[in-house]
Design a protein around this motif. Structure first.
Motif, PDB file in Angstrom:
ATOM      1  N   ALA A  25       0.868  -1.189   0.000  1.00 51.05           N
ATOM      2  CA  ALA A  25       0.000   0.000   0.000  1.00 51.05           C
ATOM      3  C   ALA A  25       0.900   1.232   0.000  1.00 51.05           C
ATOM      4  O   ALA A  25       2.100   1.144   0.282  1.00 51.05           O
ATOM      5  CB  ALA A  25      -0.891  -0.007   1.236  1.00 51.05           C
ATOM      6  N   PRO A  26       0.335   2.399  -0.342  1.00 50.82           N
ATOM      7  CA  PRO A  26       1.131   3.625  -0.306  1.00 50.82           C
ATOM      8  C   PRO A  26       1.827   3.802   1.037  1.00 50.82           C
ATOM      9  O   PRO A  26       1.219   3.633   2.088  1.00 50.82           O
ATOM     10  CB  PRO A  26       0.079   4.722  -0.551  1.00 50.82           C
ATOM     11  CG  PRO A  26      -0.952   4.048  -1.387  1.00 50.82           C
ATOM     12  CD  PRO A  26      -1.028   2.649  -0.849  1.00 50.82           C
ATOM     13  N   GLY A  27       3.120   4.110   0.958  1.00 51.81           N
ATOM     14  CA  GLY A  27       3.920   4.270   2.161  1.00 51.81           C
ATOM     15  C   GLY A  27       4.740   3.047   2.516  1.00 51.81           C
ATOM     16  O   GLY A  27       5.682   3.134   3.308  1.00 51.81           O
ATOM     17  N   ASP A  28       4.384   1.884   1.942  1.00 51.83           N
ATOM     18  CA  ASP A  28       5.136   0.664   2.223  1.00 51.83           C
ATOM     19  C   ASP A  28       6.444   0.628   1.435  1.00 51.83           C
ATOM     20  O   ASP A  28       6.544   1.185   0.344  1.00 51.83           O
ATOM     21  CB  ASP A  28       4.313  -0.583   1.860  1.00 51.83           C
ATOM     22  CG  ASP A  28       3.154  -0.814   2.811  1.00 51.83           C
ATOM     23  OD1 ASP A  28       3.137  -0.162   3.883  1.00 51.83           O
ATOM     24  OD2 ASP A  28       2.262  -1.617   2.475  1.00 51.83           O
ATOM     25  N   ARG A  29       7.421  -0.060   1.986  1.00 54.56           N
ATOM     26  CA  ARG A  29       8.710  -0.232   1.322  1.00 54.56           C
ATOM     27  C   ARG A  29       8.700  -1.547   0.542  1.00 54.56           C
ATOM     28  O   ARG A  29       8.206  -2.573   1.022  1.00 54.56           O
ATOM     29  CB  ARG A  29       9.831  -0.244   2.354  1.00 54.56           C
ATOM     30  CG  ARG A  29      11.229  -0.188   1.766  1.00 54.56           C
ATOM     31  CD  ARG A  29      12.262  -0.319   2.889  1.00 54.56           C
ATOM     32  NE  ARG A  29      11.960   0.576   3.979  1.00 54.56           N
ATOM     33  CZ  ARG A  29      12.256   1.883   3.995  1.00 54.56           C
ATOM     34  NH1 ARG A  29      12.874   2.418   2.960  1.00 54.56           N
ATOM     35  NH2 ARG A  29      11.946   2.634   5.019  1.00 54.56           N
ATOM     36  N   LEU A  30       9.218  -1.509  -0.676  1.00 61.69           N
ATOM     37  CA  LEU A  30       9.337  -2.730  -1.465  1.00 61.69           C
ATOM     38  C   LEU A  30      10.430  -3.623  -0.886  1.00 61.69           C
ATOM     39  O   LEU A  30      11.351  -3.138  -0.217  1.00 61.69           O
ATOM     40  CB  LEU A  30       9.685  -2.401  -2.917  1.00 61.69           C
ATOM     41  CG  LEU A  30       8.678  -1.589  -3.729  1.00 61.69           C
ATOM     42  CD1 LEU A  30       9.175  -1.447  -5.169  1.00 61.69           C
ATOM     43  CD2 LEU A  30       7.305  -2.220  -3.708  1.00 61.69           C
ATOM     44  N   ARG A  61       9.059   5.909  -5.045  1.00 66.98           N
ATOM     45  CA  ARG A  61      10.147   6.857  -4.847  1.00 66.98           C
ATOM     46  C   ARG A  61      11.331   6.059  -4.348  1.00 66.98           C
ATOM     47  O   ARG A  61      11.195   5.231  -3.438  1.00 66.98           O
ATOM     48  CB  ARG A  61       9.761   7.913  -3.809  1.00 66.98           C
ATOM     49  CG  ARG A  61      10.921   8.827  -3.408  1.00 66.98           C
ATOM     50  CD  ARG A  61      10.517   9.774  -2.294  1.00 66.98           C
ATOM     51  NE  ARG A  61      10.031   9.092  -1.106  1.00 66.98           N
ATOM     52  CZ  ARG A  61      10.803   8.473  -0.220  1.00 66.98           C
ATOM     53  NH1 ARG A  61      12.109   8.413  -0.403  1.00 66.98           N
ATOM     54  NH2 ARG A  61      10.276   7.894   0.847  1.00 66.98           N
ATOM     55  N   THR A  62      12.488   6.276  -4.945  1.00 66.06           N
ATOM     56  CA  THR A  62      13.667   5.541  -4.510  1.00 66.06           C
ATOM     57  C   THR A  62      14.696   6.503  -3.926  1.00 66.06           C
ATOM     58  O   THR A  62      14.799   7.653  -4.353  1.00 66.06           O
ATOM     59  CB  THR A  62      14.313   4.760  -5.672  1.00 66.06           C
ATOM     60  OG1 THR A  62      14.733   5.677  -6.689  1.00 66.06           O
ATOM     61  CG2 THR A  62      13.327   3.754  -6.258  1.00 66.06           C
ATOM     62  N   ALA A  63      15.440   6.017  -2.961  1.00 67.70           N
ATOM     63  CA  ALA A  63      16.518   6.795  -2.352  1.00 67.70           C
ATOM     64  C   ALA A  63      17.623   5.838  -1.945  1.00 67.70           C
ATOM     65  O   ALA A  63      17.357   4.737  -1.447  1.00 67.70           O
ATOM     66  CB  ALA A  63      16.008   7.564  -1.133  1.00 67.70           C
ATOM     67  N   THR A  64      18.842   6.261  -2.170  1.00 69.28           N
ATOM     68  CA  THR A  64      19.982   5.424  -1.810  1.00 69.28           C
ATOM     69  C   THR A  64      20.372   5.651  -0.361  1.00 69.28           C
ATOM     70  O   THR A  64      19.876   6.567   0.303  1.00 69.28           O
ATOM     71  CB  THR A  64      21.183   5.746  -2.714  1.00 69.28           C
ATOM     72  OG1 THR A  64      21.502   7.140  -2.575  1.00 69.28           O
ATOM     73  CG2 THR A  64      20.873   5.437  -4.165  1.00 69.28           C
ATOM     74  N   VAL A  74       6.432   2.854  -2.015  1.00 67.19           N
ATOM     75  CA  VAL A  74       5.232   3.105  -2.816  1.00 67.19           C
ATOM     76  C   VAL A  74       4.674   4.468  -2.441  1.00 67.19           C
ATOM     77  O   VAL A  74       4.575   4.807  -1.257  1.00 67.19           O
ATOM     78  CB  VAL A  74       4.168   2.018  -2.555  1.00 67.19           C
ATOM     79  CG1 VAL A  74       2.907   2.298  -3.382  1.00 67.19           C
ATOM     80  CG2 VAL A  74       4.718   0.638  -2.884  1.00 67.19           C
ATOM     81  N   ILE A  75       4.343   5.262  -3.456  1.00 68.26           N
ATOM     82  CA  ILE A  75       3.744   6.575  -3.194  1.00 68.26           C
ATOM     83  C   ILE A  75       2.307   6.603  -3.714  1.00 68.26           C
ATOM     84  O   ILE A  75       1.905   5.773  -4.529  1.00 68.26           O
ATOM     85  CB  ILE A  75       4.570   7.719  -3.824  1.00 68.26           C
ATOM     86  CG1 ILE A  75       4.673   7.556  -5.343  1.00 68.26           C
ATOM     87  CG2 ILE A  75       5.957   7.776  -3.209  1.00 68.26           C
ATOM     88  CD1 ILE A  75       5.404   8.700  -6.026  1.00 68.26           C
ATOM     89  N   ALA A  76       1.542   7.575  -3.234  1.00 68.76           N
ATOM     90  CA  ALA A  76       0.096   7.568  -3.477  1.00 68.76           C
ATOM     91  C   ALA A  76      -0.349   8.495  -4.594  1.00 68.76           C
ATOM     92  O   ALA A  76      -1.532   8.596  -4.876  1.00 68.76           O
ATOM     93  CB  ALA A  76      -0.642   7.945  -2.187  1.00 68.76           C
ATOM     94  N   GLY A  81       3.259  10.393 -13.387  1.00 66.22           N
ATOM     95  CA  GLY A  81       3.618   9.351 -14.325  1.00 66.22           C
ATOM     96  C   GLY A  81       2.688   9.299 -15.521  1.00 66.22           C
ATOM     97  O   GLY A  81       3.120   9.113 -16.661  1.00 66.22           O
ATOM     98  N   ILE A  82       1.390   9.460 -15.275  1.00 68.22           N
ATOM     99  CA  ILE A  82       0.419   9.477 -16.372  1.00 68.22           C
ATOM    100  C   ILE A  82       0.752  10.609 -17.329  1.00 68.22           C
ATOM    101  O   ILE A  82       0.770  10.433 -18.551  1.00 68.22           O
ATOM    102  CB  ILE A  82      -1.014   9.640 -15.817  1.00 68.22           C
ATOM    103  CG1 ILE A  82      -1.416   8.423 -14.977  1.00 68.22           C
ATOM    104  CG2 ILE A  82      -2.004   9.845 -16.959  1.00 68.22           C
ATOM    105  CD1 ILE A  82      -2.730   8.580 -14.277  1.00 68.22           C
TER     106      ILE A  82
END
Length: 232
Positions: A25-30, A61-64, A74-76, A81-82
């Motif tokens: 869900a939005p806010g979760d980390r992959l 959103r990715t960050a090193t 995951v962002i909401a 992108g569309i």
């Protein structure tokens, strides 16, 4: 054995499935690149490719580095992108101009109808643009850039994020064909007077809460310019 081509699609399919099933869900980390690669039997390069696609689409959103903000999250709000994907398709001439105009007719009729029916409608931004278009000495490209922004502002004010993102993605194509048409106008002053009046009539119908009139006026405005200027 070399990795099968398009293996990154398996990563996209896994993440899509997790989103649909509620495991993400939005806010979760992959999961980490290593974990995804091991679970799906693909190389880490394919995982990275999938993550790049998702980031361009506005889904993650990715960050090193390390810490709570690192990794892929995951962002909401994937509307960017569309818009990006539509702009790329337009730039590659993936859509016929007539299809873009037809899409505008459908979307913008819905926009002004919805906005006119809304009890809390706010057309402040639209009025500011109407006033900006009244300025003397605007070059055609300046006037038409404001024109395109007016239509986008109405879409954003309607509160429908998908429509607003779609309009934003089509904005480049809209500006392109209206500007190309302006080059064939023999009396640009008369044309700007006409467009100003049509814009104000559309916004006035919205302000009056007249959804039917607003829809008719925006359709006449869009199709009239297309027919008169481009000869279609």
């Amino acid at each position: 054995m070399p990795e099968q081509p398009r293996a990154w699609r398996a990563v996209l399919a896994r993440i899509e499935s997790d989103l649909l099933d509620g495991r993400l869900a939005p806010g979760d980390r992959l999961p980490s690149e290593r974990d995804l690669a091991a679970e799906l039997g693909v190389g880490r390069s394919s995982v990275r490719e999938a993550l790049r696609v998702l980031e361009v689409m506005g889904l993650i959103r990715t960050a090193t580095g390390s810490g709570p903000q690192a990794g892929a999250i995951v962002i909401a709000t994937p509307t960017g992108g569309i818009s990006t994907l539509l702009r790329l398709q337009v730039a590659a001439h993936g859509f016929a101009l007539s299809d873009i105009v037809d899409t505008r007719l459908v979307l913008e009729s819905a926009v002004v109808s919805t906005l006119a029916r809304a009890a809390d409608r706010d057309t402040t931004g639209a009025h500011a643009l109407l006033d900006a278009m009244d300025a003397d000495g605007l070059a055609p490209e300046e006037f038409l850039a404001l024109d395109a922004q007016l239509h986008l502002t109405l879409a954003e004010a309607s509160g429908n994020g998908v429509i607003a993102a779609t309009m934003a993605g089509l904005r480049t194509a809209i500006e392109s064909y209206v500007t190309a048409g302006a080059a064939s106008v023999s009396d640009w002053r008369a044309m700007t007077d006409r467009l100003r009046a049509e814009h104000r009539d559309i916004v006035a119908a919205v302000d009056d809460g007249d959804a039917d009139a607003a829809a008719v006026r925006v359709r006449d405005h869009i199709s009239g310019y297309y027919q008169d200027i481009l000869g279609h």
